[in-house]
Design a protein around this motif. Structure first.
Motif, PDB file in Angstrom:
ATOM      1  N   THR A 234      52.635  15.366  40.174  1.00 26.94           N
ATOM      2  CA  THR A 234      51.915  16.566  40.575  1.00 26.94           C
ATOM      3  C   THR A 234      52.870  17.744  40.648  1.00 26.94           C
ATOM      4  OG1 THR A 234      52.236  15.924  42.870  1.00 26.94           O
ATOM      5  CG2 THR A 234      50.151  15.326  41.842  1.00 26.94           C
ATOM      6  N   GLU A 254      45.789   7.016  43.032  1.00 33.06           N
ATOM      7  CA  GLU A 254      45.805   8.341  43.629  1.00 33.06           C
ATOM      8  C   GLU A 254      45.406   9.399  42.613  1.00 33.06           C
ATOM      9  OE1 GLU A 254      49.582   9.000  45.377  1.00 33.06           O
ATOM     10  OE2 GLU A 254      49.463   7.275  46.700  1.00 33.06           O
ATOM     11  N   ARG A 259      44.359  14.383  43.162  1.00 39.50           N
ATOM     12  CA  ARG A 259      45.813  14.559  43.196  1.00 39.50           C
ATOM     13  C   ARG A 259      46.187  16.017  43.369  1.00 39.50           C
ATOM     14  NH1 ARG A 259      48.659  13.012  38.185  1.00 39.50           N
ATOM     15  NH2 ARG A 259      49.090  15.141  37.610  1.00 39.50           N
ATOM     16  N   ARG A 260      45.432  16.737  44.198  1.00 36.74           N
ATOM     17  CA  ARG A 260      45.748  18.147  44.354  1.00 36.74           C
ATOM     18  C   ARG A 260      46.845  18.350  45.394  1.00 36.74           C
ATOM     19  NH1 ARG A 260      41.151  17.034  47.059  1.00 36.74           N
ATOM     20  NH2 ARG A 260      40.932  17.731  49.214  1.00 36.74           N
ATOM     21  N   PRO A 261      47.820  19.184  45.108  1.00 35.39           N
ATOM     22  CA  PRO A 261      48.812  19.509  46.130  1.00 35.39           C
ATOM     23  C   PRO A 261      48.196  20.428  47.181  1.00 35.39           C
ATOM     24  CG  PRO A 261      49.191  20.828  44.176  1.00 35.39           C
ATOM     25  CD  PRO A 261      48.080  19.870  43.841  1.00 35.39           C
ATOM     26  N   ILE A 262      48.711  20.367  48.383  1.00 37.60           N
ATOM     27  CA  ILE A 262      48.172  21.152  49.487  1.00 37.60           C
ATOM     28  C   ILE A 262      49.178  22.207  49.895  1.00 37.60           C
ATOM     29  CG2 ILE A 262      47.373  21.072  51.872  1.00 37.60           C
ATOM     30  CD1 ILE A 262      46.475  18.242  51.381  1.00 37.60           C
ATOM     31  N   MET A 474      40.772  10.440  50.811  1.00 29.44           N
ATOM     32  CA  MET A 474      41.935  11.313  50.938  1.00 29.44           C
ATOM     33  C   MET A 474      43.176  10.434  50.981  1.00 29.44           C
ATOM     34  SD  MET A 474      40.819  14.133  53.803  1.00 29.44           S
ATOM     35  CE  MET A 474      41.995  15.344  53.250  1.00 29.44           C
ATOM     36  N   GLU A 478      47.975  13.702  52.824  1.00 29.40           N
ATOM     37  CA  GLU A 478      47.096  14.858  52.673  1.00 29.40           C
ATOM     38  C   GLU A 478      46.234  15.042  53.916  1.00 29.40           C
ATOM     39  OE1 GLU A 478      43.684  16.321  49.493  1.00 29.40           O
ATOM     40  OE2 GLU A 478      43.978  14.194  49.864  1.00 29.40           O
ATOM     41  N   GLN A 481      48.420  16.287  56.813  1.00 30.71           N
ATOM     42  CA  GLN A 481      48.821  17.678  56.635  1.00 30.71           C
ATOM     43  C   GLN A 481      47.692  18.623  57.030  1.00 30.71           C
ATOM     44  OE1 GLN A 481      50.034  17.937  52.551  1.00 30.71           O
ATOM     45  NE2 GLN A 481      51.739  16.529  52.851  1.00 30.71           N
ATOM     46  N   LEU A 482      46.483  18.281  56.630  1.00 26.18           N
ATOM     47  CA  LEU A 482      45.354  19.139  56.965  1.00 26.18           C
ATOM     48  C   LEU A 482      44.983  19.028  58.443  1.00 26.18           C
ATOM     49  CD1 LEU A 482      43.146  18.843  53.772  1.00 26.18           C
ATOM     50  CD2 LEU A 482      44.431  20.817  54.576  1.00 26.18           C
TER      51      LEU A 482
END
Length: 610
Positions: A234, A254, A259-262, A474, A478, A481-482
């Motif tokens: 990513t 995953e 697989r989006r970065p945050i 999720m 991730e 982090q959120l």
């Protein structure tokens, strides 16, 4: 050693071009007068300028580091060295009048042109040589953006076993483009045609921001065409880094689930945590342990881990410190069902922030044992809230689940009640009380992924409840982090709902794991939905109004509070599934503090607690 020799060779070659450029421009400037050029003073000047260029090049580049030949970085570095050398040469010519004053400008231009021409010739020759090189790995690269272009150049420069034969890209503006001689041959739907034409063996997805839907499509296409699929990491993993063959990896679960970065507001989270006393309940669980690891990075004054399972606490401490001696004053062994112990611990620790992650979470088991769900998820949460409020906690974060939205199970009812209790404390206590709601966490203990993996290891079958059942997923980091982001910006009483993308069918997850295991003989058996289980989970109920927040992946809603005195009075009797279903209803039990308050038609209490 080899790189040092290569850089020295290029430095000497560029010095020769500088000297030759000076001789040539003097000869041209003096009307082809050979005798004016063939003298000691001109030779000394040319040699001095060449030596100066090498010195400048070592200090400022391009001989300080190894560059990809003809790359933008090398061109800029080389031009800078030539410019500095040319300015010094011009100053000398102006002061000494030993050469015509136009010579430094002309010589610099000629020298730079020949240096660049040499590099482009070498680069073209290498690309041509690679195109003729026989290899077992002939690859199509999906994505002709920055990452794809750099990958092509590095695969050629490194002479790796992967030989790029073509690129594909959905951007029509990149058609007919050639990168290091490798052509862009169409969009994603041209992969099969291109693979046959070039006898390709591999497909590489070089789109670091590719979403789960695109990755699933690429996996299916590669399987249909008979190509091995490789992917780049990513974008957060390759940021500022040139991708090489060593960065390529197989597609994993995953990638297929998202697989989006945050992007986090690091400053807001640091302001919230740095220098504070932070307490995490359920610190040995999947979410709690990862929260502890991420919180530790923000340097809290003290990180207190509360857990009832000593083995789980041992694992968390080992991952944080490398030592698993279960020593120190920051490990609290306690059960959240025990209010008196919690009060004592909170009174001693005086935490500024509490992350409440302790809970029972297995839907099927809690359907059979609703009393346990009540005792831990409802009474236990109320105990933690009470102890936190009495200790003057500034921020309390209750970690909830998407099953609390329009609940249909004991797990959902109990977590919905916990959200409502947290909302009540927001209205009655000076601290900030918020909840965070998210779905299934990929790879957490007891989730479907480890269960499927074990079933596949045993030879199958993999059991799925229904062909159409789907869930939000999720990654553990991730989600945590959120949670930290939500804790930094959540307003008092809100439930922060994390964006989890699109739901994924569990059957698709099972098939993906079977394919990745290399065990095509393993089958899938559908067992039917379990009591309390939904086909699809909800993130919001129909009556909840979503509010945008400062973070694009977090939305907020409000839930009505539930009076804890009312819950405490009933906790000894009404712990049946039917009771929790009624109590989770937003219209029930909001203000029942007084005995003379509104009466509710509760189910008949059982003769004993279940």
């Amino acid at each position: 050693m080899r790189e040092g020799v290569v850089r020295l060779t290029w430095a000497l070659m560029d010095a020769a071009w500088w000297a030759g450029a000076i001789l040539l421009t003097i000869w041209l400037r003096l009307s082809y007068d050979t005798t004016a050029v063939l003298n000691t003073e001109v030779y000394v000047t040319a040699g001095a300028v060449a030596a100066l260029h090498v010195t400048v090049g070592v200090i400022f580049g391009p001989y300080l580091v190894s560059h990809i030949r003809g790359s933008f970085e090398e061109v800029v570095s080389l031009a800078r060295a030539v410019l500095i050398t040319g300015l010094a040469f011009a100053a000398y010519a102006f002061l000494e009048n030993s050469v015509p004053r136009s010579v430094p400008v002309l010589a610099a231009a000629v020298a730079l042109t020949t240096m660049l021409a040499t590099r482009f010739v070498v680069r073209t020759w290498r690309a041509h040589r690679v195109s003729l090189r026989e290899t077992d790995h002939r690859v199509i690269i999906f994505g002709a953006g920055i990452a794809g272009r750099r990958l092509v150049r590095n695969l050629i420069a490194d002479e790796s076993s992967y030989r790029p034969v073509a690129l594909v890209d959905d951007d029509r503006g990149k058609r007919k483009l050639r990168i290091e001689g490798v052509p862009v041959k169409g969009d994603r739907f041209a992969i099969e045609r291109v693979a046959k034409r070039y006898n390709a063996t591999h497909l590489i997805v070089a789109i670091p921001t590719a979403d789960a839907e695109l990755m699933r499509w690429a996996r299916e296409t590669a399987a249909d065409v008979g190509l091995d699929l490789k992917v780049l990491p990513t974008i957060d993993k390759i940021l500022g880094h040139n991708p090489h063959a060593s960065d390529l990896r197989d597609v994993n679960l995953e990638d297929l689930l998202g697989r989006r970065p945050i992007s986090l507001d690091q400053e807001a989270i640091a302001d919230q945590i740095t220098g504070k006393v932070v307490l995490v309940t359920g610190a040995g669980g999947s979410i709690g342990s990862e929260l502890c690891r991420q919180i530790a990075q923000f340097e809290p004054a003290r990180l207190i881990m509360l857990e009832r399972d000593e083995s789980a606490m041992h694992a968390t401490q080992l991952s944080l410190t490398g030592r698993g001696l279960l020593e120190g004053d920051d490990l609290f062994l306690a059960d959240i069902r025990d209010l008196s112990t919690l009060r004592k611990l909170f009174r001693e620790a005086r935490p500024d922030i509490v992350f409440h992650a302790a809970a029972l979470k297995h839907l099927t088991l809690l359907e059979k044992h609703p009393h346990e769900a009540w005792q831990t998820n409802v009474v236990g949460t109320l105990n933690v809230l009470t102890a936190a409020a009495e200790a003057g906690v500034g921020t309390f974060v209750n970690i909830s689940t998407d099953k609390a939205a329009a609940p249909t199970s004991v797990l959902g009812y109990s977590k919905r009640i916990a959200e409502r209790l947290t909302a009540h404390f927001a209205t009655s206590e000076p601290g900030r009380y918020v909840s965070v709601r998210f779905g299934n966490v990929l790879g957490s203990r007891g989730s479907v992924i480890p269960a499927f993996a074990e079933q596949i290891r045993r030879g199958g079958p993999v059991t799925v409840t229904h062909p159409d059942v789907e869930r939000y997923f999720m990654l553990i980091p991730e989600a945590c982090q959120l949670v930290l982001q939500a804790s930094a910006m959540g307003r008092d009483g809100q439930v922060m709902v994390l964006d989890m993308g699109k739901p994924v069918r569990i059957a698709d997850v099972a098939r993906a794991l079977i394919e990745m295991s290399g065990r095509p003989d393993v089958g899938i058996v559908y067992t039917g939905l379990r009591p309390g289980e939904k086909l699809s989970e909800d993130l919001f109920t129909a009556t909840e109004t979503q509010v945008a927040t400062e973070h694009p992946l977090v939305r907020a809603i409000s839930v009505p509070g539930l009076d804890p005195d009312f819950v405490s009075r009933l906790s000894g009797e009404y712990t049946t599934r039917a009771f929790m279903e009624r109590l989770a209803d937003d219209t029930v039990g909001v203000l029942l503090r007084q005995a003379t308050g509104p009466r509710v038609d509760w189910p008949t209490p059982p003769s004993r607690s279940i």
